[in-house]
Design an enzyme around this catalytic site. Structure first.
Site, short mmCIF file in Angstrom:
data_model
loop_
_atom_site.label_atom_id
_atom_site.label_comp_id
_atom_site.label_asym_id
_atom_site.label_seq_id
_atom_site.Cartn_x
_atom_site.Cartn_y
_atom_site.Cartn_z
N LYS A 141 1.01 -1.18 -0.17
CA LYS A 141 -0.09 -0.04 -0.03
C LYS A 141 0.91 1.13 0.07
CE LYS A 141 -2.19 -1.65 3.39
NZ LYS A 141 -1.87 -2.92 3.70
N THR A 142 1.98 1.11 0.99
CA THR A 142 2.90 2.48 0.94
C THR A 142 3.75 2.48 -0.37
OG1 THR A 142 2.99 2.16 3.20
CG2 THR A 142 4.58 3.77 2.16
N ASP A 193 -1.35 6.59 6.46
CA ASP A 193 -1.40 5.15 6.48
C ASP A 193 -2.33 5.04 7.82
OD1 ASP A 193 -0.86 2.40 6.34
OD2 ASP A 193 1.08 2.75 7.19
N THR A 252 -5.76 -1.44 6.93
CA THR A 252 -6.05 -2.97 7.00
C THR A 252 -7.25 -3.58 7.32
OG1 THR A 252 -5.17 -2.92 9.25
CG2 THR A 252 -3.44 -3.28 7.70
N ARG A 272 6.81 -8.02 2.05
CA ARG A 272 7.51 -7.44 3.12
C ARG A 272 8.09 -8.56 3.99
NH1 ARG A 272 4.25 -3.87 6.95
NH2 ARG A 272 4.52 -2.32 5.30
#
Length: 342
Positions: free
Chosen positions: A79-80, A124, A173, A232
């Site tokens: 997302k980032t 975020d 999330t 990640r």
């Protein structure tokens, strides 16, 4: 306007951030060199890339800011990264913050007042934003202005501060925790899925080159298979395998080296760690395979309810080892077979 400027200046003072925010910044610092810089380099999420590419080209053609975007999905799926790519593709700057970091309306005003035409504001964990700030954000998203109340009681008055046209990108999330009015103000809403194994393998190979690591044979596939289909986690495992190869080997990551390192980290062939296996084993041994309520399960494995629900459960559901029923969580035949093979 002097009062308004003072309000903004007061909100720009340095704040003490909590440990969770520090941890997020450390993760971003490690991930930053490995993140793709363009949509062409971004692997996976094809259902997002194609419409997003069209929207970006259309907005650039009209010389308008991109409509506000909302990305939701599990942690570590990109997302980032997508937010930074969008700003780069639009040739604009990006300001990054987090929902819990904005405590007062003036915090939002300070950030928005520093944005230029077409810039991107990335928030975020937007679902954790203060509701008062969220209501002020409505007018900023729609009218590109902020209404700030100055004073108290009968002397209070509202000042409207115009801001430059900007693009808001929210990441969460937990989409269900976003209020309907905020969710409806986003022009694009995209769900990020877990990645396919071949996409993760491609990411591992690419990032090994960026880290100047020699990786051979089936090692990229071994790491991909144990990365919980999350970039990640794949990057984290790649760095740990690199450390192992440098200390216990000749610096080259082979299939044997990767498997030895991952076994040392207690990450099995499905990417499950000790907590995952503890959840499955507890359901079998203590609750006869389930169903068992989430609160009861969390108490039995000594983990926080939200941690199980957010971190561990989605992947176990995705790979078919756990089943969610009206009466609680229940282990599947695949989960039983995996536990019995350990």
């Amino acid at each position: 306007m002097t009062i308004l400027n003072q309000t903004i200046q007061d909100c720009e003072e340095e704040r003490i951030v909590d440990s969770e925010q520090n941890e997020a910044e450390e993760v971003q610092a490690l991930e930053l060199p490995l993140r793709p810089k363009s949509l062409a380099d971004f692997v996976g999420q094809e259902h997002i890339k194609q419409p997003l590419t069209i929207s970006i080209e259309a907005a650039k053609h009209r010389e308008e800011p991109l409509e506000h975007l909302l990305f939701y999905g599990n942690p570590g799926l990109g997302k980032t990264t997508l937010a930074n790519i969008i700003a780069s593709e639009m040739n604009k700057s990006i300001q990054t913050t987090a929902g819990p970091a904005m405590e007062r309306v003036g915090d939002l005003a300070a950030i928005l007042s520093n944005l230029s035409e077409g810039d991107t504001l990335f928030i975020d964990e937007i679902h954790r934003m203060n509701k008062t700030i969220e209501e002020v954000l409505y007018t900023a998203m729609e009218d590109f202005a902020i209404d700030i109340i100055v004073g108290k009681g009968p002397a209070a008055r509202t000042l409207r501060m115009p801001v430059e046209r900007f693009t808001l990108i929210g990441a969460t999330t937990k989409l269900n925790l976003l209020s309907g009015p905020l969710r409806d103000r986003f022009g694009h809403i995209y769900h990020l899925n877990f990645y396919e194994t071949q996409d993760i393998e491609h990411i591992v190979k690419r990032n090994a080159q960026l880290l100047d690591i020699t990786i051979e044979g089936a090692a990229p596939n071994d790491i991909a298979l144990r990365s919980r289909r999350t970039p990640r986690i794949a990057n984290r495992l790649l760095r740990r395998v690199r450390d192992y190869a440098q200390v216990r080997g000749n610096g080259i990551i082979t299939a044997d080296t990767a498997q030895s390192a991952l076994n040392m980290l207690n990450v099995d062939t499905f990417g499950l760690d000790e907590i995952d296996r503890s959840i499955l084993t507890t359901i079998i041994t203590t609750f006869n395979g389930g169903p068992v309520g989430l609160n009861t399960l969390a108490a039995a494995v000594a983990e926080d309810v939200e941690t199980i629900e957010t971190v561990y459960e989605p992947y176990l559901l995705q790979i078919g080892m756990l089943e969610r029923t009206p009466r609680g969580r229940k282990i599947t035949s695949l989960g039983r077979n995996h536990v019995s093979s350990l």
